[in-house]
Design a protein around this motif. Structure first.
Motif, mmCIF file in Angstrom:
data_model
loop_
_atom_site.group_PDB
_atom_site.id
_atom_site.type_symbol
_atom_site.label_atom_id
_atom_site.label_comp_id
_atom_site.label_asym_id
_atom_site.label_seq_id
_atom_site.Cartn_x
_atom_site.Cartn_y
_atom_site.Cartn_z
ATOM 1 N N ASP A 141 20.247 -30.948 -2.671
ATOM 2 C CA ASP A 141 20.700 -29.679 -3.249
ATOM 3 C C ASP A 141 19.679 -29.087 -4.214
ATOM 4 N N GLY A 142 18.412 -29.168 -3.862
ATOM 5 C CA GLY A 142 17.370 -28.527 -4.657
ATOM 6 C C GLY A 142 16.931 -29.307 -5.891
ATOM 7 N N VAL A 143 17.450 -30.534 -6.070
ATOM 8 C CA VAL A 143 17.120 -31.325 -7.254
ATOM 9 C C VAL A 143 16.539 -32.674 -6.807
ATOM 10 N N ARG A 144 15.585 -33.173 -7.609
ATOM 11 C CA ARG A 144 15.045 -34.480 -7.273
ATOM 12 C C ARG A 144 16.056 -35.556 -7.640
ATOM 13 N N VAL A 145 16.406 -36.417 -6.704
ATOM 14 C CA VAL A 145 17.346 -37.497 -6.974
ATOM 15 C C VAL A 145 16.593 -38.685 -7.558
ATOM 16 N N THR A 146 15.492 -39.014 -6.922
ATOM 17 C CA THR A 146 14.706 -40.131 -7.403
ATOM 18 C C THR A 146 13.318 -40.099 -6.800
ATOM 19 N N THR A 147 12.382 -40.788 -7.473
ATOM 20 C CA THR A 147 11.098 -41.085 -6.860
ATOM 21 C C THR A 147 10.898 -42.578 -7.017
ATOM 22 N N SER A 148 10.685 -43.276 -5.909
ATOM 23 C CA SER A 148 10.457 -44.708 -6.078
ATOM 24 C C SER A 148 9.520 -45.227 -5.012
ATOM 25 N N SER A 149 9.091 -46.436 -5.223
ATOM 26 C CA SER A 149 8.162 -47.060 -4.287
ATOM 27 C C SER A 149 8.864 -47.300 -2.964
ATOM 28 N N ALA A 150 8.211 -46.955 -1.883
ATOM 29 C CA ALA A 150 8.832 -47.096 -0.569
ATOM 30 C C ALA A 150 9.024 -48.570 -0.207
ATOM 31 N N HIS A 151 8.233 -49.444 -0.817
ATOM 32 C CA HIS A 151 8.293 -50.855 -0.411
ATOM 33 C C HIS A 151 9.530 -51.547 -0.938
ATOM 34 N N THR A 152 10.144 -50.986 -1.988
ATOM 35 C CA THR A 152 11.315 -51.653 -2.541
ATOM 36 C C THR A 152 12.611 -51.084 -1.973
ATOM 37 N N LEU A 153 12.512 -50.036 -1.163
ATOM 38 C CA LEU A 153 13.725 -49.402 -0.655
ATOM 39 C C LEU A 153 14.090 -49.932 0.730
ATOM 40 N N THR A 154 15.393 -50.010 0.989
ATOM 41 C CA THR A 154 15.817 -50.288 2.360
ATOM 42 C C THR A 154 16.312 -48.971 2.963
ATOM 43 N N GLY A 155 16.441 -48.974 4.274
ATOM 44 C CA GLY A 155 16.916 -47.772 4.957
ATOM 45 C C GLY A 155 18.290 -47.354 4.470
ATOM 46 N N ALA A 156 19.144 -48.343 4.252
ATOM 47 C CA ALA A 156 20.503 -48.032 3.833
ATOM 48 C C ALA A 156 20.511 -47.389 2.458
ATOM 49 N N GLN A 157 19.680 -47.925 1.549
ATOM 50 C CA GLN A 157 19.599 -47.340 0.205
ATOM 51 C C GLN A 157 19.109 -45.904 0.271
ATOM 52 N N LEU A 158 18.093 -45.721 1.094
ATOM 53 C CA LEU A 158 17.507 -44.391 1.214
ATOM 54 C C LEU A 158 18.540 -43.398 1.773
ATOM 55 N N ALA A 159 19.275 -43.836 2.795
ATOM 56 C CA ALA A 159 20.300 -42.973 3.383
ATOM 57 C C ALA A 159 21.343 -42.593 2.341
#
Lengths: 528, 354
Positions: free
Chosen positions: A225-243
Motif C-alpha cells: 500500500d505504498g509504504v515500506r514494510v521491511t528491508t532485510s537480508s534475503a538469506h534470512t528470509l523464507t518464502g513463507a515469511q516473505l509471502a
C-alpha cells in the motif's frame, strides 16, 4: 566505484496521484555490487517507485534521491540517465524487425557523425562483445524478433548499460522483466544478473515472484500500500515469511485462523466430485502458457480465476472462447465447442466480456444501439427487415436496467466513461442469454460506482447461468466467487472453495504455496 | 447520432449539423446555382443532367463496389481492372466463342466473382493485407487484359442491340441510371436494415471485438470481396453497353474516383462509409466537374482529377477537423493480432487505486 558503496540512496520518497498516496516516506538504498529486490503485490507502489527514479512522476516534498552521491533533480529523465540510473521494463522496448546491433544503437546512436556511413563491421563487433560480457553468444545481425525472450532481455540490458553522453551506468533497474518468462529463461536471466553484480553494478530488481527474489537478491524490500514494510537480508528470509510480509500480518493471521495451512491441495483432490450437473466442463485445456487446465461450473455458480501477470490468466478467456488455437475440450451442457469458432461458442451459449475494452470489445464507429445488439439480432429481424423500433425499445430498457449513465440509444459509445462502456459490453453479453458468462477483468480501470453496479449484475446473472470471472483483483474474486482457481506458471496451483475464498489466501497462492512447496517448486523449475 | 431535430431550441445546432453531415448536398446546390448563372444557356439543361447522370453510372457502381469491403475494413483496389476484365471477357465470349451477348455478360460477371473469391482467399486465409493483396491481383489482371487485347482497341466489340441495355429511355432517363439506383437501394437495404450490414460495419469498426461477440468476421470480409467483384463485373457490362468498344486504357483510372466518392461520402450523413453519402458525393462532384468543363471549353481534361482531389481533401479535412476522425483512423488500421499485455493490470491499478 567500490563494491559496497552506496550507488543509490533514496529517503522520504513519496508520490501522490489525484486522491491516492501511491508511495509514502520510502527509504531505500542500493549498494554497488548488490542485487536489491523490491517486491509487493499489485498496487503496492513498486511501479510508481520505478517511475519516480526514471523522472516520470512528480515526487512529494521531502523526497531525496542521490545517485553515487549526486542529487537527482525531480522529473528529469535525462539527468536520471546521466547520473547512471538505467531501466529495463517488462516490454523491453525493442524493435523486433531490426537487428541486435541496430537495437543497441537505438538510444545512443551508431558511431557516426554527419554524413559518414555506418561502420557496420565495427558496430557488429561491438554488439557481439557487449552481449558476450553478459554471457550471451548472439549473432549481432540476427533480428531481435527471432530471438528467445531471455536473449531479448539481454539485448535490452546491454542497451541500457551503454554509456549515456559519456556517463557510465551505476544502477540497473529491472522492472518485472521476468513476468512473461519460462523457468529456464528466468534461470538464464538470473545468471546474467550474477555476472553484472560481480562487475560492481547496483541492481534494483522489481518483481512479484518470490522464488527469483530469494534466489538472486542480497536484500529484499517489501512494499505494501505504498509504504515500506521491511528491508532485510534475503538469506534470512523464507518464502513463507516473505509471502506473509507481502500480504500483511493481519491478513495472514486471518488466513491461519480461518483454516489449516494448506487449503488448496485438499480441494484439488476432491474438487471433481463436488459438482453434479455441471453446465460447463473444461478438460485439459492448454494454450501458450496454460497447461492442462480442467474445471467445471454449473449454473448458479460464480467461479473465479486468479493469477499474477504471466501466470496464463490473460489468455484463458480467448482460449475458452476459441478465438486463439487451443488444445483440450470445452463443453457446454455436454456439447463440445468446436475450436477456432468463437461464433459457434456464442451460439452454444457462451458469452465473453473481454478485458481490453478498446481493442477487443467496443466498436467505436458504431452507436450504443449497434454495439449492444451485435451478438443477437434475431429478435428484431422481422419480415426481412431489422425493426429499429423494437431494437430501440430493448436497448433503452437495458440502458435503464444497468443504469448506463450518459447513454442514448443512438448516441456514440466512445464518448461514454469506461464504466458505462463496460456496462454496454455486459449488456451485449447478457442479451445472448448465455449459459456460461465469462468476464475478463470486469471492473479494471472503472469508477467505484460502476464497479458496485457491475458486481450486482454479476450476482443476478449467476442465479441462472454459470459465471466465470478472471481477475487480478483478489478482493473482487473474494467478494463474488464461491470457488477460485489460482493459476501459477500456467497451471492450476490451487482451488479454493466456500469459506477458504479469501483475498489474502488468493494473493498468497498466486505468489507461491507454503514454505515447503516453495522450495520444491523452485527446485523443480531449476531442473527444467 | 443523436436525433437533434426534435430537441427544443436546437435550430442552430441542426443547421450546423446538416452543413457538416450534408456538406455535399450544399456543395451540389452551390454548383448548380453558380453554373446556372455563369452558363445559363448550356448548364441548366436536360441534356447536361442526362450526360452527368449516365456518365456517373459506371463510376458509381464501382464506388458502391468498394464501399462493401471498406465497410468491413478492407480495401479492394482491383475494382478498376475488374471492370476492364469483364469488358474484355465479354467481347471475347461474344466474338471468339460466339456466345449470346447476355450469356457472355453473365459468364464475365461470374469470372469476376471468382477473382473476388481469390481476393478474399488471399486476405482471409493467407492473411495478406487487403491493400497489398488486391493491388497485386489488380496488376495480374492488367497483364491478362493486355495479353488478350495485345494493347489494341476492340472496336464494335459488342452487338449494337446491346446498347439498348443501357441507352433505352424510360420516363426520359436512360436505363443505366436505374441500375445504379436499384443497386444503391439494394445495398442500402443490406447495409442498414439487415444483420449482415451490422456485421460488416462491426467487422470494419473492430475486428477482434466483432469476432469475440460472435460475428463470423472471416466470412464477412471474404464475402465482401466477392460482392465487390461481382458489382465491378456488372459495372463492366454496363460500361460496355454504354461505350460499345473496349480500350486497354480502361480500368485503373476508374479506381480513384470510386474511392474519392466513398471517402467523401463517409463524411456525409453517418460518418462512416455509407450508400447515400457515396451517391450524393458522386453527383455533387460530377456536377461541379461538368460545370467547370462547360466553362473552360477546349482543354479541360485536367479539371476532373483536380476537382476530385481538392474536393476529397477538403471534405475529409472538414470531417477530421470537426471530430469525425474515427472512421478514417479505422480505415488506416492494419489488421493486427490482439497482443497480450500482462503488465497493464499492475499499472492501471496503481494509477487508479494507489
Amino acid at each position: 566505484m567500490q563494491v559496497g558503496e552506496a550507488a543509490l540512496e533514496v529517503s522520504g520518497a513519496g508520490v501522490t496521484y489525484p486522491g491516492v498516496r501511491a508511495l509514502q516516506g520510502l527509504d531505500i538504498d542500493v549498494r554497488a555490487g548488490e542485487v536489491h529486490a523490491v517486491i509487493g503485490h499489485n498496487g503496492s507502489g513498486k511501479s510508481t517507485f520505478v517511475k519516480l527514479l526514471a523522472g516520470q512522476c512528480r515526487p512529494t516534498q521531502g523526497t531525496r534521491i542521490r545517485v553515487a552521491g549526486e542529487e537527482l533533480p525531480p522529473q528529469s529523465p535525462l539527468e536520471s540517465a546521466r547520473l547512471g540510473l538505467r531501466f529495463v521494463h517488462q516490454d523491453l522496448a525493442l524493435v523486433p524487425s531490426q537487428s541486435v546491433t541496430e537495437n543497441l544503437g537505438l538510444s545512443v546512436g551508431l558511431g557516426v557523425r554527419g554524413l559518414k556511413r555506418i561502420d557496420w563491421r565495427a558496430e557488429h563487433a561491438a554488439a557481439r562483445s557487449r552481449l558476450a560480457e553478459l554471457g550471451y553468444a548472439v549473432d549481432p545481425k540476427a533480428l531481435v524478433g527471432e530471438l528467445s525472450r531471455s536473449t531479448r532481455s539481454a539485448v535490452a540490458v546491454a542497451r541500457a548499460l551503454r554509456d549515456f553522453v559519456g556517463s557510465p551506468a551505476r544502477v540497473l533497474v529491472l522492472d518485472e522483466v521476468s513476468a512473461a518468462m519460462t523457468a529456464p529463461e528466468i534461470a538464464r536471466l538470473l545468471e546474467m544478473l550474477a555476472r553484472l553484480r560481480a562487475t560492481g553494478l547496483g541492481i534494483l530488481y522489481v518483481s512479484h515472484h518470490l522464488e527469483e527474489v530469494l534466489q538472486t537478491a542480497d536484500r529484499v524490500t517489501v512494499l505494501r500500500d505504498g509504504v515500506r514494510v521491511t528491508t532485510s537480508s534475503a538469506h534470512t528470509l523464507t518464502g513463507a515469511q516473505l509471502a506473509d510480509l507481502i500480504i500483511g500480518t493481519e491478513q495472514a493471521h486471518k488466513l491461519r485462523e480461518g483454516r489449516a495451512a494448506e487449503p488448496g491441495e485438499r480441494d484439488l483432490a476432491t474438487g471433481q466430485s463436488r459438482h453434479t450437473g455441471a453446465a460447463f466442463t473444461v478438460t485439459a485445456l492448454s494454450g501458450q502458457i496454460l497447461r492442462d487446465i480442467s474445471f467445471q461450473a454449473r449454473s448458479g455458480q460464480i467461479i473465479g480465476v486468479a493469477g499474477i501477470a504471466g501466470s496464463g490468466r490473460e489468455e484463458l478467456a480467448e482460449l475458452l472462447m476459441g478465438s486463439v488455437p487451443r488444445k483440450g475440450s470445452v463443453l457446454i451442457d455436454g456439447a463440445e465447442l468446436p475450436p477456432s469458432r468463437p461464433d459457434l461458442s456464442v451460439r452454444y451459449g457462451m458469452a465473453l466480456v473481454p478485458a481490453d475494452r478498446s481493442s477487443n470489445a467496443v466498436i467505436p464507429t458504431l452507436p450504443v444501439r449497434d454495439n449492444m445488439t451485435l451478438a443477437r439480432l434475431s429478435p428484431f429481424w422481422r419480415r426481412g427487415w431489422l425493426s429499429r423500433r423494437s431494437e430501440a425499445k430493448e436497448v433503452s430498457a437495458w440502458i435503464e436496467r444497468l443504469s448506463i449513465r450518459g447513454a442514448t440509444v443512438d448516441g456514440a459509445v466512445s464518448t461514454l466513461s469506461g464504466g458505462n462502456q463496460q456496462k454496454v459490453m455486459v449488456a451485449r453479453a447478457l442479451r445472448t442469454r448465455p449459459r456460461v458468462l465469462i468476464l475478463d477483468e470486469p471492473t479494471q480501470g472503472i469508477d467505484v460506482a460502476a464497479v458496485a453496479d457491475i458486481h450486482a449484475i454479476i450476482r443476478e446473472v449467476a442465479e441462472t447461468s454459470a459465471v466465470i470471472i478472471l481477475s487480478s483483483d483478489s478482493d473482487e474474486l473474494a467478494s463474488l466467487c464461491s470457488e477460485v482457481l489460482v493459476l501459477r506458471a500456467g497451471r492450476v496451483a490451487a482451488q479454493l472453495a466456500d469459506s477458504d475464498v479469501m483475498s489474502a489466501a488468493i494473493m498468497r497462492l498466486e505468489l507461491a504455496g507454503g514454505a515447503g512447496s516453495l522450495v520444491q517448486g523452485a527446485e523443480s523449475e531449476a531442473r527444467q | 447520432m443523436p436525433k437533434n431535430a426534435g430537441a427544443i431550441g436546437a435550430a442552430g445546432r441542426v443547421l450546423k449539423l446538416s452543413v457538416q453531415r450534408f456538406s455535399a448536398v450544399w456543395l451540389w446546390a452551390l454548383f448548380f446555382i453558380t453554373f446556372s448563372i455563369t452558363n445559363p444557356s448550356v448548364f441548366p439543361t436536360v441534356t447536361t443532367i442526362r450526360v452527368v447522370l449516365s456518365g456517373q453510372v459506371a463510376p458509381g457502381l464501382l464506388a458502391l463496389a468498394v464501399l462493401i469491403p471498406l465497410a468491413a475494413g478492407a480495401f479492394d483496389l482491383s475494382v478498376g481492372t475488374m471492370l476492364a476484365i469483364a469488358m474484355v471477357t465479354m467481347a471475347w465470349f461474344e466474338q471468339s466463342a460466339h456466345l449470346n451477348i447476355v450469356l457472355a455478360a453473365i459468364v464475365s460477371i461470374i469470372i469476376c466473382g471468382v477473382i473476388g473469391f481469390i481476393n478474399g482467399f488471399l486476405v482471409v486465409r493467407i492473411g495478406i493485407n487487403s491493400f497489398i493483396a488486391t493491388l497485386g491481383v489488380s496488376e495480374i489482371l492488367s497483364a491478362a487484359m493486355l495479353f488478350t487485347t495485345q494493347d489494341n482497341e476492340i472496336d464494335n466489340a459488342y452487338s449494337s442491340a446491346f446498347q439498348q441495355f443501357t441507352q433505352h429511355r424510360l420516363l426520359g432517363i436512360s436505363l443505366d441510371v436505374y441500375y445504379l439506383v436499384v443497386l444503391a437501394l439494394l445495398l442500402w437495404y443490406v447495409l442498414e436494415h439487415t444483420p449482415v450490414g451490422r456485421y460488416l460495419y462491426a467487422t470494419g469498426g473492430n475486428l477482434a471485438g466483432a469476432r469475440l461477440a460472435g460475428v463470423q468476421v472471416d466470412r464477412m470480409i471474404w464475402g465482401s470481396f466477392v460482392a465487390s467483384a461481382v458489382i465491378s463485373g456488372f459495372a463492366g457490362v454496363v460500361y460496355a453497353s454504354e461505350v460499345g468498344l473496349f480500350n486497354p486504357s480502361f480500368g485503373p483510372p476508374f479506381l480513384f474516383p470510386a474511392f474519392a466518392a466513398v471517402f467523401f461520402g463517409a463524411t456525409q450523413i453517418k460518418r462512416r462509409p455509407n450508400v447515400w453519402g457515396t451517391v450524393i458525393a458522386l453527383f455533387a462532384l460530377a456536377f461541379g466537374v461538368e460545370g467547370l468543363q462547360l466553362r473552360f471549353f477546349g482543354n479541360n481534361y485536367w479539371i476532373t482529377p483536380l476537382f476530385n482531389g481538392v474536393a476529397l481533401v477538403a471534405a475529409v479535412s472538414l470531417a477530421s477537423y470537426t471530430g469525425a476522425t474515427t472512421t478514417f483512423r479505422r480505415l488506416r488500421r492494419v489488421r493486427a493480432e490482439p497482443a497480450v499485455v500482462p503488465d497493464k493490470a499492475d499499472d492501471q491499478t496503481l494509477a487508479h487505486n494507489g
